[in-house]
Design a protein around this motif. Structure first.
Motif, short mmCIF file in Angstrom:
data_model
loop_
_atom_site.label_atom_id
_atom_site.label_comp_id
_atom_site.label_asym_id
_atom_site.label_seq_id
_atom_site.Cartn_x
_atom_site.Cartn_y
_atom_site.Cartn_z
N MET A 1 -11.19 -8.09 32.82
CA MET A 1 -12.56 -8.14 33.32
C MET A 1 -13.34 -6.87 32.95
O MET A 1 -14.55 -6.91 32.82
CB MET A 1 -12.58 -8.36 34.82
CG MET A 1 -11.99 -9.72 35.23
SD MET A 1 -12.68 -11.13 34.34
CE MET A 1 -14.34 -11.14 34.93
N CYS A 2 -12.68 -5.75 32.75
CA CYS A 2 -13.36 -4.49 32.43
C CYS A 2 -13.60 -4.30 30.94
O CYS A 2 -14.32 -3.39 30.54
CB CYS A 2 -12.56 -3.31 32.98
SG CYS A 2 -10.90 -3.19 32.29
N ASP A 3 -13.00 -5.16 30.09
CA ASP A 3 -13.17 -5.02 28.65
C ASP A 3 -14.56 -5.49 28.23
O ASP A 3 -15.15 -6.35 28.87
CB ASP A 3 -12.11 -5.83 27.90
CG ASP A 3 -10.71 -5.24 28.06
OD1 ASP A 3 -10.61 -4.02 28.32
OD2 ASP A 3 -9.74 -5.99 27.94
N HIS A 4 -15.06 -4.93 27.15
CA HIS A 4 -16.40 -5.27 26.66
C HIS A 4 -16.39 -6.66 26.04
O HIS A 4 -15.40 -7.09 25.47
CB HIS A 4 -16.87 -4.26 25.63
CG HIS A 4 -16.93 -2.87 26.18
ND1 HIS A 4 -17.32 -1.79 25.44
CD2 HIS A 4 -16.64 -2.37 27.41
CE1 HIS A 4 -17.28 -0.69 26.18
NE2 HIS A 4 -16.86 -1.03 27.37
N GLY A 5 -17.50 -7.36 26.14
CA GLY A 5 -17.63 -8.69 25.59
C GLY A 5 -17.58 -9.74 26.69
O GLY A 5 -17.57 -9.43 27.88
N LEU A 6 -17.54 -11.01 26.29
CA LEU A 6 -17.50 -12.10 27.26
C LEU A 6 -16.16 -12.10 27.96
O LEU A 6 -15.12 -12.04 27.32
CB LEU A 6 -17.72 -13.44 26.57
CG LEU A 6 -19.07 -13.60 25.87
CD1 LEU A 6 -19.12 -14.91 25.12
CD2 LEU A 6 -20.20 -13.52 26.87
N THR A 7 -16.18 -12.17 29.28
CA THR A 7 -14.93 -12.08 30.03
C THR A 7 -14.59 -13.33 30.82
O THR A 7 -13.43 -13.51 31.18
CB THR A 7 -14.96 -10.88 31.00
OG1 THR A 7 -16.04 -11.05 31.92
CG2 THR A 7 -15.08 -9.58 30.25
N HIS A 8 -15.57 -14.19 31.13
CA HIS A 8 -15.23 -15.40 31.87
C HIS A 8 -16.34 -16.43 31.81
O HIS A 8 -17.46 -16.12 31.48
CB HIS A 8 -14.87 -15.08 33.33
CG HIS A 8 -16.02 -14.67 34.19
ND1 HIS A 8 -16.54 -13.41 34.22
CD2 HIS A 8 -16.75 -15.38 35.09
CE1 HIS A 8 -17.53 -13.34 35.08
NE2 HIS A 8 -17.69 -14.53 35.62
#
Length: 151
Positions: free
Chosen positions: A83-90
């Motif tokens: 969830m903390c990574d850059h980009g679309l997460t969910h």
């Protein structure tokens, strides 16, 4: 003028399994599909992949479309951002009865991080689809919260 969101796209190693899963679990219906073979220069330029080939399906739930791709060339690999990574997460799906949908989906094998919970305005939980993508279930319980579901 941009007037709204039409679709998001997800790549999968097995398009038939993915489309079936989203139909059974969430009620998405397939509304289109197709594909291309290597040598389609226009698509290769658009997707930034030389000699690409893929199948695709367009699935829809209410006003949300998801374009699902299964690339045969080049073959992709699984990416599971935190969830903390850059980009679309969910992907967030709205429900009007989160407890019932949580129980139904869990009984059908969907893995969740935890039961639904939340603030005074919302109830939510995160789970994983058949490819490990994070799917949020969200119910707004206070329509005055500022981001109530329009439908």
């Amino acid at each position: 003028m941009i007037i709204g969101v039409h679709h998001l796209a997800i790549s999968t190693p097995d398009i038939d399994r993915f489309v079936d899963y989203y139909h059974r679990m969430f009620g998405f219906e397939q509304v289109g599909g197709g594909g291309w073979e290597p040598g389609n220069d226009r698509i290769d330029r658009m997707v930034g992949l030389p000699a690409s080939s893929a199948r695709y399906a367009m699935i829809r739930l209410s006003t949300l479309h998801i374009e699902v791709f299964e690339y045969t060339a080049p073959r992709g690999h699984a990416v599971h951002p935190r969830m903390c990574d850059h980009g679309l997460t969910h992907l967030c799906l709205y429900t009007n009865d989160i407890e019932a949908d949580y129980q139904r989906l869990a009984a059908q094998g969907m893995a969740f991080n935890c039961p639904p919970g939340g603030s005074g305005a919302t109830r939510a939980t995160y789970g994983q689809d058949c490819d490990g993508n994070t799917v949020e279930l969200l119910q707004i319980v206070d329509d005055a919260c500022g981001f109530a579901y329009p439908g």
